[in-house]
Design an enzyme around this catalytic site. Structure first.
Site, short mmCIF file in Angstrom:
data_model
loop_
_atom_site.label_atom_id
_atom_site.label_comp_id
_atom_site.label_asym_id
_atom_site.label_seq_id
_atom_site.Cartn_x
_atom_site.Cartn_y
_atom_site.Cartn_z
N VAL A 44 0.86 -1.11 -0.03
CA VAL A 44 0.12 0.02 -0.02
C VAL A 44 1.03 1.09 0.04
O VAL A 44 0.49 2.13 -0.87
CB VAL A 44 -1.05 0.00 1.17
CG1 VAL A 44 -1.62 1.21 1.68
CG2 VAL A 44 -2.02 -0.95 1.02
N LYS A 54 2.57 11.54 -1.31
CA LYS A 54 3.55 12.67 -1.02
C LYS A 54 3.95 13.36 -2.39
O LYS A 54 4.30 14.47 -2.45
CB LYS A 54 4.80 12.12 -0.22
CG LYS A 54 4.73 12.33 1.17
CD LYS A 54 3.96 11.32 1.72
CE LYS A 54 2.56 11.81 2.48
NZ LYS A 54 1.80 10.80 3.10
N GLY A 183 -14.14 12.71 6.75
CA GLY A 183 -13.03 12.22 8.00
C GLY A 183 -12.04 13.26 7.92
O GLY A 183 -11.41 13.50 6.73
N ILE A 187 -5.29 11.10 6.44
CA ILE A 187 -5.45 10.94 4.82
C ILE A 187 -6.56 11.85 4.23
O ILE A 187 -6.16 12.27 3.05
CB ILE A 187 -5.94 9.17 4.72
CG1 ILE A 187 -4.80 8.43 5.42
CG2 ILE A 187 -6.13 9.14 3.13
CD1 ILE A 187 -4.80 6.84 5.13
N GLU A 206 -15.96 16.17 9.84
CA GLU A 206 -15.62 15.37 10.89
C GLU A 206 -16.44 15.04 11.93
O GLU A 206 -16.91 16.43 12.31
CB GLU A 206 -13.99 16.22 11.24
CG GLU A 206 -13.57 15.39 12.90
CD GLU A 206 -13.29 13.90 12.61
OE1 GLU A 206 -12.55 13.48 11.63
OE2 GLU A 206 -13.61 13.49 13.56
N ALA A 323 3.95 3.16 7.88
CA ALA A 323 5.02 2.32 7.24
C ALA A 323 6.36 2.06 7.99
O ALA A 323 6.81 1.00 8.24
CB ALA A 323 5.28 3.06 5.91
N HIS A 447 22.61 27.53 12.23
CA HIS A 447 21.88 28.66 12.10
C HIS A 447 21.71 29.26 10.69
O HIS A 447 22.98 29.13 10.06
CB HIS A 447 22.14 29.68 13.02
CG HIS A 447 21.59 31.11 12.82
ND1 HIS A 447 20.27 31.19 13.26
CD2 HIS A 447 21.93 32.18 12.24
CE1 HIS A 447 19.89 32.61 13.07
NE2 HIS A 447 20.67 33.31 12.31
#
Ligand SMILES: Cc1cc2nc3c(=O)[nH]c(=O)nc-3n(C[C@H](O)[C@H](O)[C@H](O)COP(=O)(O)OP(=O)(O)OC[C@H]3O[C@@H](n4cnc5c(N)ncnc54)[C@H](O)[C@@H]3O)c2cc1C
Length: 474
Positions: A44, A54, A183, A187, A206, A323, A447
């Site tokens: 998956v 992604k 939802g 995801i 939601e 994962a 920095h």
């Protein structure tokens, strides 16, 4: 340490848990058969999860930044989206990675069988190949890494391509005018953000009072605020009571907690209400493997099931369904089989939501500490005081440490902001190494980077941060 490496093992499922287990087992000298329906390993995560999402989120971020660039004196023309090419690029990313795993599998002499496995006994499997042919094979040990699938809500089941799960949404067949995301978990928010960036008017529903249940509210707030600008609507405490296919769209009845309902029509609906473990494996009843009430295969800390010859890893054995957890479990199971003294008992498993801004946390959360009545000190560093965040024009972020007041040990880390997903690894390392707040404060960070905010939050704990002004109390 006595090592048993001359074993013949089968791994069912070639996602991150399965392929990590198979490859390590081969590296340790075992004879390995890896079984999965796909052409190459990946599961998956690579085919329809982490990786394609992604790739698309990267594009979404680029589009969003091009809008923001106006504030910096650069006016880009509105993007022209070639959907076929975008899809092709995403598919190429998947092909490159899964093909690479195929090569790694061959190099290790792992026997890769494209097909589905069923148990004939604890150690005998029947593998049905993609072309319908089959064979029975016997092994010394079997590792189950069968993963998970999208959860289905019966009230939201309609046979129309307008209704999608995460796999359908990743296929990116079109850019719908409107999309309802059911939802507000990671995801739904990740994929909702992709569609919103591509031009879809997205509404997220939601049923709980906030997005990303499980994450601390102060981490979610900056994301919520940005999503409010990007999305058409975020409806909390709301459920989708029913959906109806009207041919030209899906009519959804949205119901708030106080019983009020409203109807709206959407071009597409993405149902992302969680995932279910794949534990209904054919013939599993011929083994001693036990499945718990939520469908997870039961294992001990060595990932061994109640059947001593069978191990199980990844999404199929429990939360968090991620994962990196699956991969570590896969390796632990193989080491246990090899006779090494191992246990899967991490102090921190990072969670990352790859939205913009990203939200990431590990170890103890503030919500958890409150629920457990656990005393913690929380040190927060606002990114409005970070030089790097200002150069990026993204000052809304925040980094916080949860610190044990007695020992000054770092127990949890939470970050919201661009790049939080990369930065959280430092938090995981700090927790695993039992770092004290002082260790972090004394570690010189480069920095100007966002990573400095981790060091700065440790300094906030001691009241010594020189980049913000906090008058001393008392
Ligand atoms: C949209 C989306 C985005 C995600 N993003 C992230 C992310 O950014 N980061 C992250 O950590 N996680 C993410 N996840 C979760 C991640 O994909 C899973 O946690 C991970 O893939 C679990 O790995 P696994 O090895 O347990 O199983 P899976 O990857 O689910 O693989 C299991 C494999 O086993 C096969 N299988 C099942 N039964 C059999 C059988 N009987 N015989 C042979 N093969 C079988 C399946 O076909 C599948 O290929 C995401 C998931 C989704 C859906």
């Amino acid at each position: 340490m006595s090592e048993t490496t001359n074993l013949n093992i089968a791994v069912i499922g070639a996602g991150p848990g399965g392929y990590a287990a198979a490859f390590l087992a081969a590296d340790l000298g075992m004879s390995v058969t890896l079984i999965d329906p796909e052409l190459n390993p990946g599961g998956v995560c690579l085919y329809r999860g982490c990786i394609p999402s992604k790739a698309l989120l990267h594009v979404a971020k680029l589009i969003e930044e091009s809008h923001q660039a106006k504030d910096w004196g650069i006016d880009f023309a509105p993007p022209k989206i070639d959907l076929a090419r975008l899809r092709g690029w995403k598919e190429n990313v998947v092909k490159k990675l899964t093909g690479g795993l195929g090569v790694l599998s061959k190099q290790r002499k792992v026997r890769y069988l494209q097909g589905r496995a069923a148990f004939e006994s604890s150690t005998t499997l029947h593998v049905t190949r993609a072309d319908g042919s089959g064979e029975s094979l016997a092994f010394d040990r079997v590792i189950l890494a069968t993963g998970s699938r999208p959860a289905i809500v019966p009230a939201l089941k309609l046979e129309t391509p307008r209704m999608m799960d995460s796999t359908g949404a990743l296929n990116l067949e079109d850019i719908p005018g409107t999309l309802l995301v059911v939802g507000g978990g990671y995801i739904g928010l990740e994929l909702g953000s992709v569609y919103a960036a591509l031009g879809t008017r997205v509404t997220v529903v939601e049923m709980l009072p906030g997005l990303l249940p499980g994450a601390d509210r102060d981490l979610v707030l900056p994301l919520h605020k940005r999503l409010e600008k990007m999305l058409d609507g975020i409806l909390l405490n709301t459920t989708v009571a029913s959906v109806k296919d009207e041919g030209s769209g899906i009519r959804a009845t949205l119901k708030t907690q106080d019983g009020a309902t409203q109807e709206k029509v959407f071009d597409r609906v993405l149902v992302s209400v969680g995932r279910k473990p794949n534990s209904e494996i054919s013939g599993l009843d011929k083994t001693r493997v036990q499945v718990g009430p939520r469908g997870f295969i039961q294992v001990n800390k060595q990932l061994q099931t109640d059947d001593p010859d069978i191990y199980a890893v990844g999404d199929a054995v429990g939360e968090p369904m991620l994962a990196h957890k699956a991969m570590h479990e896969g390796r632990t199971a193989v080491e246990a089989i090899a006779g090494h003294k191992v246990a899967f008992e991490p102090n921190a498993i990072p969670a990352v939501v790859f939205t913009d801004p990203e939200v990431a946390w590990c170890g103890l959360t503030e919500t958890q500490a409150q629920n457990e009545n656990r005393e913690v000190k929380v040190a927060k560093f606002p990114w409005a005081a970070s030089g790097r965040a200002i150069t990026l024009d993204r000052p809304e972020g925040m980094t916080k440490l949860l610190i044990d007041p007695q020992t000054e040990r770092v127990l949890g880390v939470g970050i919201v902001g661009v790049g939080a997903g990369e930065m959280i690894a430092e938090g995981v390392l700090a927790i695993e190494m039992a770092a004290l707040a002082k260790d972090i404060a004394l570690t010189i960070h480069p920095h100007p980077t966002l990573s400095e905010t981790v060091m700065e939050s440790a300094e906030v704990f001691f009241g010594t941060s020189t980049d913000i002004y906090r008058p001393k109390r008392g």
